[in-house]
Design a protein around this motif. Structure first.
Motif, PDB file in Angstrom:
ATOM      1  N   GLN A 144       0.820  -1.212   0.000  1.00  0.00           N
ATOM      2  CA  GLN A 144       0.000   0.000   0.000  1.00  0.00           C
ATOM      3  C   GLN A 144       0.857   1.267   0.000  1.00  0.00           C
ATOM      4  O   GLN A 144       0.387   2.341  -0.371  1.00  0.00           O
ATOM      5  CB  GLN A 144      -0.932   0.017   1.218  1.00  0.00           C
ATOM      6  CG  GLN A 144      -1.787  -1.218   1.374  1.00  0.00           C
ATOM      7  CD  GLN A 144      -2.513  -1.618   0.105  1.00  0.00           C
ATOM      8  OE1 GLN A 144      -3.128  -0.791  -0.571  1.00  0.00           O
ATOM      9  NE2 GLN A 144      -2.451  -2.902  -0.223  1.00  0.00           N
ATOM     10  N   THR A 186       2.460   1.225  -4.248  1.00  0.00           N
ATOM     11  CA  THR A 186       1.720   0.764  -5.417  1.00  0.00           C
ATOM     12  C   THR A 186       0.215   0.675  -5.195  1.00  0.00           C
ATOM     13  O   THR A 186      -0.550   0.838  -6.133  1.00  0.00           O
ATOM     14  CB  THR A 186       2.211  -0.644  -5.835  1.00  0.00           C
ATOM     15  OG1 THR A 186       2.032  -1.551  -4.745  1.00  0.00           O
ATOM     16  CG2 THR A 186       3.679  -0.599  -6.213  1.00  0.00           C
ATOM     17  N   GLY A 187      -0.232   0.425  -3.986  1.00  0.00           N
ATOM     18  CA  GLY A 187      -1.647   0.232  -3.734  1.00  0.00           C
ATOM     19  C   GLY A 187      -2.368   1.522  -3.420  1.00  0.00           C
ATOM     20  O   GLY A 187      -2.705   2.323  -4.296  1.00  0.00           O
ATOM     21  N   LEU A 188      -2.631   1.750  -2.143  1.00  0.00           N
ATOM     22  CA  LEU A 188      -3.399   2.912  -1.718  1.00  0.00           C
ATOM     23  C   LEU A 188      -2.708   4.220  -2.072  1.00  0.00           C
ATOM     24  O   LEU A 188      -3.349   5.176  -2.530  1.00  0.00           O
ATOM     25  CB  LEU A 188      -3.637   2.831  -0.207  1.00  0.00           C
ATOM     26  CG  LEU A 188      -4.510   3.927   0.397  1.00  0.00           C
ATOM     27  CD1 LEU A 188      -5.896   3.921  -0.218  1.00  0.00           C
ATOM     28  CD2 LEU A 188      -4.594   3.756   1.919  1.00  0.00           C
ATOM     29  N   LYS A 219      -0.655   4.857  -4.496  1.00  0.00           N
ATOM     30  CA  LYS A 219      -0.738   5.078  -5.944  1.00  0.00           C
ATOM     31  C   LYS A 219      -2.127   5.569  -6.346  1.00  0.00           C
ATOM     32  O   LYS A 219      -2.265   6.490  -7.166  1.00  0.00           O
ATOM     33  CB  LYS A 219      -0.404   3.788  -6.681  1.00  0.00           C
ATOM     34  CG  LYS A 219      -0.345   3.933  -8.194  1.00  0.00           C
ATOM     35  CD  LYS A 219       0.072   2.622  -8.847  1.00  0.00           C
ATOM     36  CE  LYS A 219       0.125   2.768 -10.367  1.00  0.00           C
ATOM     37  NZ  LYS A 219       0.548   1.499 -11.011  1.00  0.00           N
ATOM     38  N   SER A 220      -3.163   4.975  -5.747  1.00  0.00           N
ATOM     39  CA  SER A 220      -4.533   5.402  -6.048  1.00  0.00           C
ATOM     40  C   SER A 220      -4.756   6.845  -5.611  1.00  0.00           C
ATOM     41  O   SER A 220      -5.351   7.640  -6.344  1.00  0.00           O
ATOM     42  CB  SER A 220      -5.540   4.482  -5.345  1.00  0.00           C
ATOM     43  OG  SER A 220      -5.511   3.192  -5.905  1.00  0.00           O
ATOM     44  N   LYS A 274      -3.097   9.270  -7.900  1.00  0.00           N
ATOM     45  CA  LYS A 274      -3.868   9.378  -9.149  1.00  0.00           C
ATOM     46  C   LYS A 274      -5.088  10.267  -8.952  1.00  0.00           C
ATOM     47  O   LYS A 274      -5.429  11.073  -9.821  1.00  0.00           O
ATOM     48  CB  LYS A 274      -4.289   7.990  -9.609  1.00  0.00           C
ATOM     49  CG  LYS A 274      -5.152   7.961 -10.873  1.00  0.00           C
ATOM     50  CD  LYS A 274      -5.383   6.542 -11.333  1.00  0.00           C
ATOM     51  CE  LYS A 274      -6.284   5.795 -10.364  1.00  0.00           C
ATOM     52  NZ  LYS A 274      -7.701   6.216 -10.490  1.00  0.00           N
ATOM     53  N   TRP A 275      -5.736  10.144  -7.790  1.00  0.00           N
ATOM     54  CA  TRP A 275      -6.917  10.962  -7.509  1.00  0.00           C
ATOM     55  C   TRP A 275      -6.578  12.447  -7.498  1.00  0.00           C
ATOM     56  O   TRP A 275      -7.395  13.271  -7.924  1.00  0.00           O
ATOM     57  CB  TRP A 275      -7.515  10.582  -6.154  1.00  0.00           C
ATOM     58  CG  TRP A 275      -8.152   9.229  -6.123  1.00  0.00           C
ATOM     59  CD1 TRP A 275      -8.586   8.493  -7.180  1.00  0.00           C
ATOM     60  CD2 TRP A 275      -8.429   8.447  -4.957  1.00  0.00           C
ATOM     61  NE1 TRP A 275      -9.108   7.298  -6.765  1.00  0.00           N
ATOM     62  CE2 TRP A 275      -9.026   7.239  -5.393  1.00  0.00           C
ATOM     63  CE3 TRP A 275      -8.228   8.635  -3.595  1.00  0.00           C
ATOM     64  CZ2 TRP A 275      -9.439   6.245  -4.521  1.00  0.00           C
ATOM     65  CZ3 TRP A 275      -8.628   7.646  -2.720  1.00  0.00           C
ATOM     66  CH2 TRP A 275      -9.224   6.456  -3.175  1.00  0.00           C
ATOM     67  N   ILE A 311     -13.900   9.178  -8.288  1.00  0.00           N
ATOM     68  CA  ILE A 311     -13.150   9.052  -7.039  1.00  0.00           C
ATOM     69  C   ILE A 311     -14.027   8.448  -5.946  1.00  0.00           C
ATOM     70  O   ILE A 311     -13.600   7.560  -5.200  1.00  0.00           O
ATOM     71  CB  ILE A 311     -12.591  10.420  -6.600  1.00  0.00           C
ATOM     72  CG1 ILE A 311     -11.525  10.905  -7.594  1.00  0.00           C
ATOM     73  CG2 ILE A 311     -12.004  10.344  -5.189  1.00  0.00           C
ATOM     74  CD1 ILE A 311     -11.018  12.301  -7.316  1.00  0.00           C
ATOM     75  N   GLU A 370     -14.447   4.697  -6.559  1.00  0.00           N
ATOM     76  CA  GLU A 370     -13.243   3.936  -6.247  1.00  0.00           C
ATOM     77  C   GLU A 370     -12.996   3.894  -4.743  1.00  0.00           C
ATOM     78  O   GLU A 370     -12.546   2.874  -4.204  1.00  0.00           O
ATOM     79  CB  GLU A 370     -12.042   4.548  -6.973  1.00  0.00           C
ATOM     80  CG  GLU A 370     -12.090   4.349  -8.488  1.00  0.00           C
ATOM     81  CD  GLU A 370     -10.883   4.941  -9.194  1.00  0.00           C
ATOM     82  OE1 GLU A 370      -9.998   5.505  -8.499  1.00  0.00           O
ATOM     83  OE2 GLU A 370     -10.829   4.840 -10.430  1.00  0.00           O
ATOM     84  N   ILE A 385     -12.760   0.557  -2.339  1.00  0.00           N
ATOM     85  CA  ILE A 385     -11.638   0.306  -1.421  1.00  0.00           C
ATOM     86  C   ILE A 385     -12.149   0.016  -0.011  1.00  0.00           C
ATOM     87  O   ILE A 385     -11.636  -0.863   0.686  1.00  0.00           O
ATOM     88  CB  ILE A 385     -10.666   1.500  -1.413  1.00  0.00           C
ATOM     89  CG1 ILE A 385      -9.899   1.561  -2.738  1.00  0.00           C
ATOM     90  CG2 ILE A 385      -9.684   1.412  -0.241  1.00  0.00           C
ATOM     91  CD1 ILE A 385      -9.021   2.774  -2.897  1.00  0.00           C
ATOM     92  N   THR A 436      -5.810  -3.158  -3.423  1.00  0.00           N
ATOM     93  CA  THR A 436      -5.715  -1.815  -2.851  1.00  0.00           C
ATOM     94  C   THR A 436      -6.697  -1.704  -1.701  1.00  0.00           C
ATOM     95  O   THR A 436      -7.910  -1.838  -1.879  1.00  0.00           O
ATOM     96  CB  THR A 436      -6.036  -0.744  -3.908  1.00  0.00           C
ATOM     97  OG1 THR A 436      -5.063  -0.809  -4.953  1.00  0.00           O
ATOM     98  CG2 THR A 436      -6.003   0.648  -3.290  1.00  0.00           C
TER      99      THR A 436
END
Length: 389
Positions: A140, A143-145, A147-148, A151-152, A162, A165, A169, A352
């Motif tokens: 997380q 790469t996981g949380l 990264k998300s 991106k947001w 958003i 997603e 999660i 994620t």
């Protein structure tokens, strides 16, 4: 920056304990209490490991190896006896070093690192009990949380996306929680049904006293095991028998009352019944305690002539499996049933998820917010917020 230190290895005795010390004056303090083994002067070169002795006045505290991570951050590796780590920490305190818990020490790095999720991951992995959970949490951080969330930040105008997603999660996080925190499994049932034998069998050693005398277990016994990727805390409770409790002493009554209390906090109940005896209705207290729990009914003593069958049991009591704690029949099936009951979905370390209360709170707010400005603030807080430890 003041100097702080913490024991960053897990509690208990081990081969090695690590004390991390950080701050502008950390190097100067180490120069006062550390005597290198092969030179008169210590060269704290970044990246080096120096062997020597921690001393207090003329007294040697312990032989250690010091890792020089930066010019302000050092790791003291000493022997694993907790008393030695405690002695070094007390010595550091004499030089006005602030002593912190591991969580507090790691959270302080938020002043120098720009990834709060990574800091939370480093704190969380000191508590998880399986390799799977460690990988899941560490993923997380980048790469996981994380990264998300990054991106947001680039698409805050697309609030509905958003929100959707974030909601997903939240759902995944709830499902994955047993893989991170583990599950509490309580072994319950009437006296002398084989509860203690089942505990011993599942944990691979004799944790509980086993006899043919009803009511041998007067207090609860716990054990920790790992089934594949699932950490399980097993608790063997005193047999619940309302008639026996009325006839018995105060200790027996308290034991049964405690058993019912433990059942309240169970994630899953292994209800052990003696299949060699004709069915007797479950004590009302026990039946009520497991009414809304995930339950697996273990019909024990399948090696004997069966007098109790699935048809005799109340409907919707739970999954029913035939076992023998004497011959081990059905135990592998029981383990698989436990896994499926605690975590029915396929586990993926690259999922994620949110793994702290702070993260869950912020993501829940994201899933409900319709303001672009507020969404931006929430995401920024998720990525870079200050921790309260």
């Amino acid at each position: 920056m003041s100097v702080s230190a913490a024991v960053t290895t897990a509690k208990g005795a081990g081969a090695i304990s690590t004390i991390e010390i950080q701050g502008n004056e950390a190097k100067g303090i180490l120069e006062l209490i550390f005597r290198p083994a092969h030179s008169k002067k210590t060269d704290f070169k970044i990246g080096s490991i120096i062997v020597g002795t921690i001393t207090e006045a003329s007294h040697d505290v312990d032989q250690v190896a010091i890792g020089c991570e930066t010019d302000k951050h050092f790791a003291i590796h000493c022997h694993g006896n907790p008393l030695i780590a405690e002695a070094i920490m007390k010595l550091l305190k004499k030089y006005d070093v602030t002593l912190l818990t591991n969580e507090q020490f790691l959270s302080n790095t938020s002043h120098t690192e720009n990834n709060t999720i990574a800091i939370e991951a480093n704190i969380a992995i000191t508590k998880v009990k399986t390799l799977f959970a460690t990988k899941l949490v560490l993923n997380q951080a980048n790469t996981g949380l994380a990264k998300s969330a990054a991106k947001w930040l680039k698409e805050t105008k697309d609030i509905e996306k958003i929100k959707a997603e974030a909601l997903l999660i939240l759902k995944k996080s709830g499902k994955m929680q047993p893989m991170i925190a583990g599950c509490k499994a309580v072994i319950a049932g009437p006296a002398n049904s084989g509860k203690s034998s089942l505990l011993n069998l599942l944990c691979g050693k004799n944790k509980a006293i086993v006899t043919n005398i009803e009511g041998t277990t007067r207090d609860y016994v716990t054990a920790e095991i790992v089934l594949e990727n699932l950490f399980l805390e097993l608790t063997d409770t005193a047999g619940i028998d309302e008639v026996l409790a009325l006839k018995s002493d105060v200790i027996e009554k308290k034991s049964q009352k405690k058993s019912l209390g433990i059942l309240e906090n169970a994630d899953i109940v292994l209800l052990v019944l003696d299949s060699s005896k004709y069915y007797s209705p479950l004590p009302s207290g026990l039946f009520d305690a497991i009414a809304n729990k995930k339950t697996i009914v273990c019909l024990n003593k399948s090696d004997l002539t069966s007098k109790l069958t699935e048809k005799d049991l109340p409907a919707k009591l739970g999954n029913i499996i035939s076992i023998s704690t004497k011959t081990c029949e059905g135990i592998d099936n029981l383990k698989e049933d436990i896994l499926q009951t605690c975590f029915p979905d396929e586990a993926d370390i690259y999922e994620t998820i949110a793994f702290t209360e702070r993260q869950l709170r912020l993501i829940k707010q994201l899933s409900e917010n319709n303001s672009a400005d507020n969404v931006n603030l929430l995401i920024t807080e998720l990525l870079n917020g200050q921790l309260k430890v």
